[in-house]
Design an enzyme around this catalytic site. Sequence first.
Site, mmCIF file in Angstrom:
data_model
loop_
_atom_site.group_PDB
_atom_site.id
_atom_site.type_symbol
_atom_site.label_atom_id
_atom_site.label_comp_id
_atom_site.label_asym_id
_atom_site.label_seq_id
_atom_site.Cartn_x
_atom_site.Cartn_y
_atom_site.Cartn_z
ATOM 1 C CE LYS A 128 41.178 -53.025 37.962
ATOM 2 N NZ LYS A 128 42.273 -53.674 37.243
ATOM 3 C CG ASP A 167 45.832 -49.991 33.301
ATOM 4 O OD1 ASP A 167 45.531 -49.817 34.493
ATOM 5 O OD2 ASP A 167 45.619 -51.041 32.673
ATOM 6 C CD GLN A 222 43.223 -56.955 36.060
ATOM 7 O OE1 GLN A 222 42.568 -55.937 35.871
ATOM 8 N NE2 GLN A 222 43.972 -57.116 37.135
HETATM 9 N N1 GUN Z 1 46.853 -56.045 37.379
HETATM 10 C C1 GUN Z 1 47.057 -55.646 38.655
HETATM 11 N N2 GUN Z 1 46.911 -54.303 38.762
HETATM 12 C C2 GUN Z 1 46.611 -53.856 37.526
HETATM 13 C C3 GUN Z 1 46.333 -52.565 37.000
HETATM 14 O O1 GUN Z 1 46.365 -51.539 37.694
HETATM 15 N N3 GUN Z 1 46.057 -52.521 35.676
HETATM 16 C C4 GUN Z 1 46.045 -53.628 34.884
HETATM 17 N N4 GUN Z 1 45.772 -53.461 33.583
HETATM 18 N N5 GUN Z 1 46.296 -54.836 35.347
HETATM 19 C C5 GUN Z 1 46.574 -54.946 36.657
#
Ligand code: GUN
Length: 300
Positions: A54, A121, A98
């Site tokens: 990311k 998100d 995350q």
């Molecule tokens: N963990 C796995 N996928 C995601 C996501 O799309 N967002 C977040 N915040 N954590 C994750």
Amino acid sequence: MDAKIIDGREFAAAVRGKVKDHVTRLASEHGIVPGLAVVLVGEDPASQVYVRSKGKATVEAGMKSVEHRLAADTSERELLALVDQLNNDSSIHGILVQLPLPEHLKEDLVVNAIDPAKDVDGFHISNVGLLGTGRKSMVPCTPLGCLMMLRDHHESLSGLEAVIIGRSNIVGRPMAQLLIGDSCTVTVAHSRTRDLPEVVRRADVVVAAVGRPEMVQGNWVKPGATVIDVGINRVDAPERGEGKTRLVGDVDFERALQVAGAITPVPGGVGPMTIACLLANTLTACCRSNGVPEPDGLTV
Ligand code: GUN
């Protein structure tokens, strides 16, 4: 004839290119640089990989990337203090904590502490409510990516029968809201659904998001249907050698390919779109907070 394979890598590259172009314009015309903060608590190896990619993608799009890596025993108070600091940092337009968090931290509490305008998100309860009532919101990245691919493949989704398999807060439920918004007739199937094959057989659009390797059989798919496979499952692959594994989706790709009209592969389908949509959401959040026009086609 085999289905068209929807190339998520190519599609994601186009979205990322569009984001990057708009970021360049924001900088030259308004002197604004979008900023994304990613918070990782603990050392979960999969999460570390996601966070790294990311951050890399954010920089490649010309945005500011900030990473906060906290120890696994970080207290709720410390984490909430960091979220508060990021909420009040005007150089940060998107915040992503995350998940999963270590067990002693309450995910709901942390997610709902993020400023909804910075919730890239789309997990904050305010954004969930806005999406559920058909209003402008931050939209969860994976379903947003699926919708972009569906809109690209179909001239119009209006009136189509859509079957979503899986009712998670991250994919199934928001996907249902998005498809209702595009005037599909939506069914959300799940582990208690009776006669799932029959339900899937009536779908013009299938979104499989259950996390069960190759569960959706080729003969469940209506001829010509569009199949979006959100699953990413690692399975043993003894044919590749001892101890080897491979990734498969929730759909039996090889068989579905012979029946569907279009299908996303795994890997290389929905996966790359998730990060592209995170960048799109960060740009959208930045444009909204600065009162400048949002680029077309990067959100709903
Ligand atoms: N963990 C796995 N996928 C995601 C996501 O799309 N967002 C977040 N915040 N954590 C994750």
